[in-house]
Design a protein around this motif. Structure first.
Motif, PDB file in Angstrom:
ATOM      1  N   GLN A  56       0.814  -1.223   0.000  1.00 24.28           N
ATOM      2  CA  GLN A  56       0.000   0.000   0.000  1.00 24.28           C
ATOM      3  C   GLN A  56       0.848   1.273   0.000  1.00 24.28           C
ATOM      4  O   GLN A  56       0.307   2.374   0.000  1.00 24.28           O
ATOM      5  CB  GLN A  56      -0.902   0.004   1.244  1.00 24.28           C
ATOM      6  N   LEU A  57       2.145   1.109   0.016  1.00 23.50           N
ATOM      7  CA  LEU A  57       3.031   2.288   0.076  1.00 23.50           C
ATOM      8  C   LEU A  57       3.619   2.599  -1.299  1.00 23.50           C
ATOM      9  O   LEU A  57       3.852   1.699  -2.115  1.00 23.50           O
ATOM     10  CB  LEU A  57       4.177   2.026   1.065  1.00 23.50           C
ATOM     11  N   GLU A  58       3.853   3.874  -1.508  1.00 18.48           N
ATOM     12  CA  GLU A  58       4.476   4.288  -2.772  1.00 18.48           C
ATOM     13  C   GLU A  58       5.991   4.162  -2.652  1.00 18.48           C
ATOM     14  O   GLU A  58       6.545   4.186  -1.543  1.00 18.48           O
ATOM     15  CB  GLU A  58       4.123   5.743  -3.077  1.00 18.48           C
ATOM     16  N   ASP A  59       6.617   4.108  -3.821  1.00 22.23           N
ATOM     17  CA  ASP A  59       8.080   4.043  -3.845  1.00 22.23           C
ATOM     18  C   ASP A  59       8.678   5.354  -3.361  1.00 22.23           C
ATOM     19  O   ASP A  59       8.092   6.424  -3.557  1.00 22.23           O
ATOM     20  CB  ASP A  59       8.591   3.791  -5.269  1.00 22.23           C
ATOM     21  N   LEU A  60       9.877   5.242  -2.800  1.00 23.48           N
ATOM     22  CA  LEU A  60      10.641   6.453  -2.465  1.00 23.48           C
ATOM     23  C   LEU A  60      11.141   7.068  -3.761  1.00 23.48           C
ATOM     24  O   LEU A  60      11.636   6.358  -4.643  1.00 23.48           O
ATOM     25  CB  LEU A  60      11.851   6.085  -1.606  1.00 23.48           C
ATOM     26  N   GLN A  61      11.019   8.363  -3.887  1.00 26.03           N
ATOM     27  CA  GLN A  61      11.492   9.014  -5.109  1.00 26.03           C
ATOM     28  C   GLN A  61      13.007   9.206  -5.078  1.00 26.03           C
ATOM     29  O   GLN A  61      13.689   9.056  -6.084  1.00 26.03           O
ATOM     30  CB  GLN A  61      10.807  10.371  -5.300  1.00 26.03           C
ATOM     31  N   ASP A  62      13.513   9.539  -3.909  1.00 25.43           N
ATOM     32  CA  ASP A  62      14.949   9.756  -3.775  1.00 25.43           C
ATOM     33  C   ASP A  62      15.549   8.669  -2.916  1.00 25.43           C
ATOM     34  O   ASP A  62      14.826   7.889  -2.287  1.00 25.43           O
ATOM     35  CB  ASP A  62      15.222  11.121  -3.129  1.00 25.43           C
TER      36      ASP A  62
ATOM     37  N   ARG B 287      21.454  15.655   1.804  1.00 29.02           N
ATOM     38  CA  ARG B 287      22.630  16.496   1.572  1.00 29.02           C
ATOM     39  C   ARG B 287      23.413  15.999   0.337  1.00 29.02           C
ATOM     40  O   ARG B 287      23.772  16.778  -0.549  1.00 29.02           O
ATOM     41  CB  ARG B 287      23.535  16.450   2.796  1.00 29.02           C
ATOM     42  N   ALA B 288      23.607  14.678   0.297  1.00 28.35           N
ATOM     43  CA  ALA B 288      24.366  14.113  -0.819  1.00 28.35           C
ATOM     44  C   ALA B 288      23.616  14.273  -2.142  1.00 28.35           C
ATOM     45  O   ALA B 288      24.203  14.570  -3.179  1.00 28.35           O
ATOM     46  CB  ALA B 288      24.649  12.640  -0.548  1.00 28.35           C
ATOM     47  N   VAL B 289      22.291  14.080  -2.068  1.00 30.98           N
ATOM     48  CA  VAL B 289      21.484  14.199  -3.293  1.00 30.98           C
ATOM     49  C   VAL B 289      21.564  15.624  -3.834  1.00 30.98           C
ATOM     50  O   VAL B 289      21.732  15.838  -5.037  1.00 30.98           O
ATOM     51  CB  VAL B 289      20.023  13.783  -3.006  1.00 30.98           C
ATOM     52  N   ASP B 290      21.462  16.594  -2.940  1.00 29.68           N
ATOM     53  CA  ASP B 290      21.588  17.995  -3.375  1.00 29.68           C
ATOM     54  C   ASP B 290      22.953  18.235  -4.015  1.00 29.68           C
ATOM     55  O   ASP B 290      23.068  18.924  -5.028  1.00 29.68           O
ATOM     56  CB  ASP B 290      21.417  18.942  -2.177  1.00 29.68           C
ATOM     57  N   ALA B 291      23.983  17.654  -3.402  1.00 30.70           N
ATOM     58  CA  ALA B 291      25.338  17.844  -3.934  1.00 30.70           C
ATOM     59  C   ALA B 291      25.459  17.217  -5.326  1.00 30.70           C
ATOM     60  O   ALA B 291      26.061  17.802  -6.235  1.00 30.70           O
ATOM     61  CB  ALA B 291      26.359  17.217  -2.992  1.00 30.70           C
ATOM     62  N   VAL B 292      24.871  16.040  -5.505  1.00 31.72           N
ATOM     63  CA  VAL B 292      24.931  15.385  -6.819  1.00 31.72           C
ATOM     64  C   VAL B 292      24.194  16.230  -7.852  1.00 31.72           C
ATOM     65  O   VAL B 292      24.698  16.467  -8.960  1.00 31.72           O
ATOM     66  CB  VAL B 292      24.328  13.956  -6.739  1.00 31.72           C
ATOM     67  N   ARG B 293      23.005  16.695  -7.481  1.00 29.37           N
ATOM     68  CA  ARG B 293      22.228  17.517  -8.427  1.00 29.37           C
ATOM     69  C   ARG B 293      23.016  18.762  -8.833  1.00 29.37           C
ATOM     70  O   ARG B 293      23.075  19.127  -9.999  1.00 29.37           O
ATOM     71  CB  ARG B 293      20.905  17.936  -7.778  1.00 29.37           C
TER      72      ARG B 293
ATOM     73  N   GLY C 233      24.021   2.818  -1.199  1.00 31.64           N
ATOM     74  CA  GLY C 233      23.213   2.978  -2.412  1.00 31.64           C
ATOM     75  C   GLY C 233      23.630   4.152  -3.256  1.00 31.64           C
ATOM     76  O   GLY C 233      22.914   4.574  -4.160  1.00 31.64           O
ATOM     77  N   LYS C 234      24.808   4.690  -2.985  1.00 36.34           N
ATOM     78  CA  LYS C 234      25.240   5.888  -3.710  1.00 36.34           C
ATOM     79  C   LYS C 234      25.480   5.588  -5.191  1.00 36.34           C
ATOM     80  O   LYS C 234      25.174   6.401  -6.063  1.00 36.34           O
ATOM     81  CB  LYS C 234      26.503   6.488  -3.062  1.00 36.34           C
ATOM     82  N   HIS C 235      26.017   4.420  -5.446  1.00 35.02           N
ATOM     83  CA  HIS C 235      26.338   4.055  -6.819  1.00 35.02           C
ATOM     84  C   HIS C 235      25.071   3.951  -7.661  1.00 35.02           C
ATOM     85  O   HIS C 235      24.963   4.555  -8.733  1.00 35.02           O
ATOM     86  CB  HIS C 235      27.082   2.725  -6.809  1.00 35.02           C
ATOM     87  N   ALA C 236      24.110   3.195  -7.136  1.00 34.01           N
ATOM     88  CA  ALA C 236      22.863   2.989  -7.879  1.00 34.01           C
ATOM     89  C   ALA C 236      22.137   4.313  -8.064  1.00 34.01           C
ATOM     90  O   ALA C 236      21.620   4.601  -9.151  1.00 34.01           O
ATOM     91  CB  ALA C 236      21.985   1.992  -7.144  1.00 34.01           C
ATOM     92  N   PHE C 237      22.133   5.124  -7.018  1.00 29.04           N
ATOM     93  CA  PHE C 237      21.411   6.393  -7.119  1.00 29.04           C
ATOM     94  C   PHE C 237      22.045   7.294  -8.179  1.00 29.04           C
ATOM     95  O   PHE C 237      21.353   7.841  -9.032  1.00 29.04           O
ATOM     96  CB  PHE C 237      21.413   7.113  -5.765  1.00 29.04           C
ATOM     97  N   VAL C 238      23.372   7.434  -8.098  1.00 28.64           N
ATOM     98  CA  VAL C 238      24.041   8.355  -9.026  1.00 28.64           C
ATOM     99  C   VAL C 238      23.882   7.850 -10.464  1.00 28.64           C
ATOM    100  O   VAL C 238      23.603   8.619 -11.383  1.00 28.64           O
ATOM    101  CB  VAL C 238      25.531   8.523  -8.659  1.00 28.64           C
ATOM    102  N   ARG C 239      24.021   6.539 -10.648  1.00 29.35           N
ATOM    103  CA  ARG C 239      23.874   5.996 -11.995  1.00 29.35           C
ATOM    104  C   ARG C 239      22.454   6.284 -12.531  1.00 29.35           C
ATOM    105  O   ARG C 239      22.285   6.750 -13.655  1.00 29.35           O
ATOM    106  CB  ARG C 239      24.137   4.491 -11.989  1.00 29.35           C
TER     107      ARG C 239
ATOM    108  N   TYR D   8      11.310   4.894   6.202  1.00 27.36           N
ATOM    109  CA  TYR D   8      11.929   3.560   6.213  1.00 27.36           C
ATOM    110  C   TYR D   8      10.938   2.526   5.673  1.00 27.36           C
ATOM    111  O   TYR D   8      11.315   1.600   4.948  1.00 27.36           O
ATOM    112  CB  TYR D   8      12.349   3.189   7.637  1.00 27.36           C
ATOM    113  N   ALA D   9       9.678   2.715   6.071  1.00 29.85           N
ATOM    114  CA  ALA D   9       8.645   1.797   5.579  1.00 29.85           C
ATOM    115  C   ALA D   9       8.550   1.870   4.055  1.00 29.85           C
ATOM    116  O   ALA D   9       8.410   0.851   3.370  1.00 29.85           O
ATOM    117  CB  ALA D   9       7.307   2.152   6.224  1.00 29.85           C
ATOM    118  N   ARG D  10       8.645   3.093   3.532  1.00 28.42           N
ATOM    119  CA  ARG D  10       8.591   3.237   2.064  1.00 28.42           C
ATOM    120  C   ARG D  10       9.848   2.667   1.422  1.00 28.42           C
ATOM    121  O   ARG D  10       9.805   2.133   0.304  1.00 28.42           O
ATOM    122  CB  ARG D  10       8.413   4.712   1.690  1.00 28.42           C
ATOM    123  N   LEU D  11      10.966   2.792   2.136  1.00 31.73           N
ATOM    124  CA  LEU D  11      12.192   2.183   1.621  1.00 31.73           C
ATOM    125  C   LEU D  11      12.023   0.656   1.517  1.00 31.73           C
ATOM    126  O   LEU D  11      12.374   0.040   0.509  1.00 31.73           O
ATOM    127  CB  LEU D  11      13.380   2.512   2.538  1.00 31.73           C
TER     128      LEU D  11
END
Lengths: 261, 806
Positions: free
Chosen positions: B28-34, B40-46, B67-73, B461-464
């Motif tokens: 019943q939960l949606e996926d995490l978008q980020d 902080r790291a996501v902002d830095a990557v963007r 999960g930095k590798h998968a996220f950045v890719r 965490y639940a969405r994760l």
């Protein structure tokens, strides 16, 4: 039975040589053909009588083909040179004959090569002449690529013999064959080409064909000169070939000329 | 002095209440978008990806498994898809300097077209050029030239022959040249006939022959000039005829690539080269392969090929390249060689692209550790980023390892965003020791391995869990299972107020839980499955822990859990093997004697301790001197050791235990062996927090439980470590049943209270401790030692004076 339908039969091949060079290639070509056609090979080495007489004259000098420098001609040296050349060619011929299981003979005559060759009794089936051109060549040296064996086909019985000898020689020496058909008419050329192709195909040979836009010996000679081949087989014309025509042919080919009779 | 606190069961772990979740299962939960908890790291990557300025390359740092590798890719791929596809790059032959192949840039998608067109052109030339030379027109014109020169020669020799004949002399052919001789009726005069001629006639003949010879010599010398002239004429004819075949074919290409100046210039060079090498095409039509395995295409035609280094479809966005094996060659490309007739040869068609070529116009991802461990790769990457061009230098040539012929391909301009991945240590080391690093990698994206534990982060965490479950096609997790995952996340973080953001570890936990749910035949993963997964992970890894506990229980390693001993205390140390951490109780003992204030750390003396541990022991010396011997020398010597420690020790988390052991020895007050203590101490006796508090408590609990819990056992921990407690359920149950206790202490005096059962005692205004307290007994013993020391000193002085008088 016409030549078109029958097998090639060359009972006797006459190899005429002199001291002008190019004899070794002619010996090899003649021996290969004799072996392939199961013919008897007869070699005639002609010592040029004029040359010997010239060498006996007190002012006799020779101007080099390439160097353009003059040097004295000494009779004894010329005679010794001719003898040595004859003996070397004989050794070479007999070795080739032994290796190829060919029956051969060798003799020496004195005179001029072309009249001597053309006037031989017994009328050989194939006359092989090996000699160099009589003047410096204007064309580049022979290319690294082995040139094809050239054959002239005119549709006559002698033409088939020339065609067959050319194809056999090409096959024996691992070369391609290029057949010249002296015929101005395109249709007639195609007809002759088809007949020659079929004739070769039955004998498991193949060749390329080329039209020569002239029926006369001069047209053929001109084309042979531009093709830069080093061996050509052609049928002797019905009315014979003159010494001048043969000289022109030899100058054009600058190698081995085979006349099918 | 405040009393040490005994912790209540609910203080030993912060539970996650399943009823705080509103969902039934994670379906019943949606996926995490980020990515989870990495704002902080996501902002830095963007930021790092978006900014198009020199040196703004990224260094993505953080511990593995976040999960930095998968996220950045994923981020780069989605961004790159909307970006313009970069140009195609080709290498072509340089007709002026063959060892320096030229680089051609073409619009996206046109490289392949150019390569194909050039291939077709060569094929067409291969048939068109021989066809021209076999044409009747060419043959006629060639024969014309041949005839002209032959006739010129024939005529010259003929005229000379006729002139000679006019004098009764013939031009004769000799084995090596020509000669002149007087003739009669077509035959050369014999020497006899010549001798019979009159003298005048012989003189005339000799004179004429001499003149003719001179003319013949001049004529023969003329031949090379004619030969050259003929050759020039034939060459001109050949070029003219070849142009008929080549011109329109190349013109078609010129029109096709009219907008590409560099291609048109190249095509001009191709045309010129074809005209200069017509014979190659003529030979190719006649030539047969001479060797088995020899290429069908003549070697000379390879120079017209196009080596499409980088190219593809016209659309498709910018490239995102991950080079997992960043060797020098894999980064910068290489020039390969082939063996031909025993020699190594190469040409521009053997130039192979590197990751930088493929990523040009896009993004290149590299693992910094792999990059740094590949010889020359790091320097090469910096060189490319500094010079903004890819220059292929052969390593073999550079190091003089090979001496084969090689190439110097024209450098290719590069515009690439490089993203390095690595642990933090690499970032800090590079920053400290490589002056160029800061200039080239200006954006750091720091991925944290934990996030604050709040109600919001529970929901995230639940969405994760939902996202990972769907991604891996796992069964849905019910709310209790999610709550258990959250608790385990806190345990992994080693902090009740934090959650681990190591997505990889969480994902593994979810996969294993799904497996156990499958085994149990459940369609939804429950808390039982998660717990089984946690237990199974521990069970698979705890062979060494079992052996250590076994050794203690069999009294091979001496650890008392009952009674009281002077100068002996239970400390707690943590071992981490293969990613699994567990605690091992250690017996710490101290002995004291008359001395000069030194505390001997036996571990340090034999190099079995690290510098932090040594620091802790030195702090003890300072504490002892400042508290008990401020105005007089400390007449004490103490020795400390971890009994049965043969493998080395590091850290200061045992310094409270060590201090208590020393004070027990000095005061001669026994310490309760049913307690273990952990914590570091400062110079003022304050107890400071330590790491792995959960593992330490559980380590001692397991031993006590195995021997039988009697309600006297427990562990003393620093008060500031309470926030980190996420203890196992069986420990909490034992505490709830008052069979085991966890105490918090803020000072060493509180620890002494608990360990000895005697008040430590606080000093009055005069600095005296209450009678019978631990501190008073320490002071008294130190006073005794001081008096004894003074007596010994006086005795020594007396002996010295006596010797002097004697």
């Amino acid at each position: 039975m016409s030549e078109e339908n029958g097998d090639l039969e060359f009972g006797r091949i006459l190899l005429a040589l002199d001291a002008t060079g190019g004899a070794e290639a002619a010996v090899r070509a003649a021996a290969e053909l004799a072996a392939a056609l199961r013919a008897e090979l007869e070699a005639l080495f002609v010592e040029d009588a004029n040359l010997l007489r010239l060498a006996g004259l007190p002012f006799a000098r020779e101007v080099g083909f390439h160097s353009a420098t003059g040097r004295p001609l000494v009779l004894e040296e010329v005679a010794r040179g001719l003898r040595a050349q004859a003996s070397g060619l004989e050794r070479m011929l007999r070795l080739a004959a032994r290796q190829l299981h060919v029956q051969c003979s060798f003799r020496v005559a004195r005179g001029r090569i072309l009249p001597e060759a053309l006037s031989q009794t017994g009328h050989p089936d194939l006359l092989v002449l090996g000699r160099q051109a009589r003047r410096p060549s204007l064309r580049p040296r022979p290319r690294a690529v082995t040139p094809p064996v050239l054959a002239v086909f005119d549709g006559s019985a002698r033409g088939y013999r020339a065609l067959g000898a050319g194809a056999v020689l090409a096959a024996r020496t691992g070369r391609k064959a290029l057949v010249l058909i002296p015929e101005p008419s395109r249709d007639r050329f195609q007809t002759l080409k088809s007949r020659a192709e079929e004739w070769l195909r039955r004998r498991e040979h193949a060749a390329r064909f080329e039209q020569v836009l002239g029926l006369d010996m001069d047209s053929v000679t001109r084309r042979l000169r531009s093709l830069r081949g080093d061996v050509v087989v052609l049928p002797e014309p019905r009315d014979g070939i003159s010494e001048a025509q043969l000289t022109a042919l030899l100058d054009a080919v600058d190698g081995t000329v085979l006349l099918a009779r | 002095m405040t009393k040490p606190a005994r912790l209540q069961p609910e203080q030993l772990a912060r539970r996650c209440d399943p009823s705080s979740f509103s969902f039934e299962t994670t379906d019943q939960l949606e996926d995490l978008q980020d990515i989870f908890g990495q704002a902080r790291a996501v902002d830095a990557v963007r930021f790092g990806v978006a900014i198009q300025r020199e040196g703004f390359n990224l260094f993505v740092l953080g511990p593995p498994g976040t999960g930095k590798h998968a996220f950045v890719r994923q981020f780069l791929q989605s961004r790159a898809a909307g970006e313009k596809r970069p140009s195609d790059w080709c290498y072509v032959h340089n007709f002026e300097q063959p060892h320096k192949p030229r680089a051609l840039c073409l619009p996206p998608g046109r490289g392949e077209q150019f390569r194909s067109d050039m291939h077709q052109l060569v094929e067409e030339l291969g048939s068109a050029i021989p066809a021209v030379f076999e044409s009747d027109e060419y043959r006629a014109r060639a024969e014309e030239i041949d005839s002209e020169f032959s006739e010129r020669q024939e005529k010259a020799f003929g005229e000379l022959g006729q002139e000679a004949a006019g004098h009764g002399i013939a031009l004769l052919h000799t084995p090596a040249g020509f000669s002149f001789a007087p003739t009669k009726e077509g035959e050369v005069l014999s020497s006899e006939d010549y001798g019979k001629l009159p003298d005048e006639e012989r003189s005339r003949i000799a004179k004429v022959v001499g003149q003719l010879e001179e003319k013949l010599q001049r004529l023969i010398r003329q031949v090379p000039r004619w030969r050259k002239e003929r050759r020039e004429r034939m060459r001109g004819l050949n070029r003219e005829m070849t142009m008929l075949a080549v011109g329109h074919l190349i013109d078609e290409l010129r029109e096709k690539f009219a907008d590409q100046e560099a291609v048109r210039t190249y095509l001009d060079a191709v045309q010129q080269d074809v005209l200069d090498n017509i014979e190659d095409f003529r030979k190719a039509s006649e030539q047969q392969p001479v060797m088995a395995g020899a290429p069908e295409e003549p070697a000379s035609f390879r120079r017209y090929r196009v080596n499409l280094l980088v190219g593809g479809e016209a659309d498709g966005g910018a490239p995102v390249v991950f080079e997992d094996h960043p060797t020098y060659n894999n980064l910068l490309g290489r020039v390969e060689h082939v063996a031909q007739f025993g020699a190594l040869v190469t040409d521009f068609t053997l130039i192979k692209a590197g990751a930088l070529h493929r990523a040009n116009g896009g993004y290149l991802m590299l693992d910094v550790f792999k990059l740094l461990t590949q010889p020359f790769s790091w320097e090469a990457l910096k060189r490319v980023l500094n010079s903004k061009e890819i220059r292929m230098d052969s390593l073999g040539q550079m190091l003089s390892l090979v001496s084969t012929v090689s190439l110097e391909p024209e450098p290719i301009p590069v515009r690439v965003k490089v993203v390095l991945f690595g642990e933090r240590i690499w970032y800090y080391l590079l920053h400290a020791y490589d002056p160029e690093f800061g200039e080239l990698f200006k954006v750091a994206a720091d991925f944290d391995d934990q996030v604050d534990r709040t109600e919001d982060s529970h929901q995230a965490y639940a969405r994760l869990v939902a996202t990972l479950a769907r991604k891996d096609k796992l069964r849905p997790f019910d709310r209790a299972a999610v709550a258990r995952v959250v608790e385990q996340g806190a345990r992994l973080a080693g902090d009740a107020e934090k959650l681990s953001s190591r997505v990889q570890t969480i994902a593994d936990l979810l996969r294993e839980s799904d497996h156990w749910a499958t085994e149990a035949g459940r369609s939804v993963v429950t808390a039982l499955d998660v717990q089984r997964s946690v237990d199974a992970q521990i069970y698979r890894s705890d062979r060494v822990r079992q052996r250590v506990q076994e050794a203690i229980l069999r009294n091979v390693v001496f650890i008392d859990t009952a009674g009281a001993r002077v100068g002996q205390v239970n400390g707690l140390s943590v071992l981490e093997l293969g990613g699994f951490a567990f605690a091992q109780p250690s017996r710490i003992t101290a002995t004291t004697r008359l001395g000069e204030g030194e505390v001997i750390d036996i571990e340090r003396e034999v190099d079995l301790s690290g510098s932090i541990h040594s620091k802790g022991v030195l702090i003890l010396s300072s504490f002892l001197a400042s508290r008990y011997s401020r105005n007089r020398p400390l007449a004490l010597a103490a020795s400390l050791t971890f009994e049965q420690n043969y493998g080395g020790i590091e850290g200061d988390s045992a310094s409270v235990a060590e201090l208590c052991a020393i004070l027990s020895s000095v005061s001669d007050i026994p310490i309760r062996q049913s307690l273990a203590v952990t914590g570091s101490v400062n110079q003022h006796g304050q107890v400071q927090p330590i790491g792995a508090v959960n593992e330490k408590i559980e380590g001692f609990f397991d031993i006590c439980k195995a021997r039988g819990l009697d309600g006297s056992q427990g562990v003393l921990i620093p008060a500031s470590n309470v926030q980190h407690l996420m203890l196992r359920e069986d420990v909490i149950e034992a505490v709830r049943a008052e069979k085991f206790h966890v105490y918090t202490v803020e000072t060493v005096d509180q620890a002494l209270d608990l360990l000895t059962g005697i008040p430590a005692g606080e000093p009055d205004a005069a600095g005296n401790y209450p009678a019978g307290s631990v501190n008073q007994r320490v002071m008294a013993r130190l006073g005794d030692l001081m008096a004894r020391r003074q007596a010994l000193a006086a005795e020594a002085r007396g002996k010295k004076r006596k010797r002097h008088h004697e």
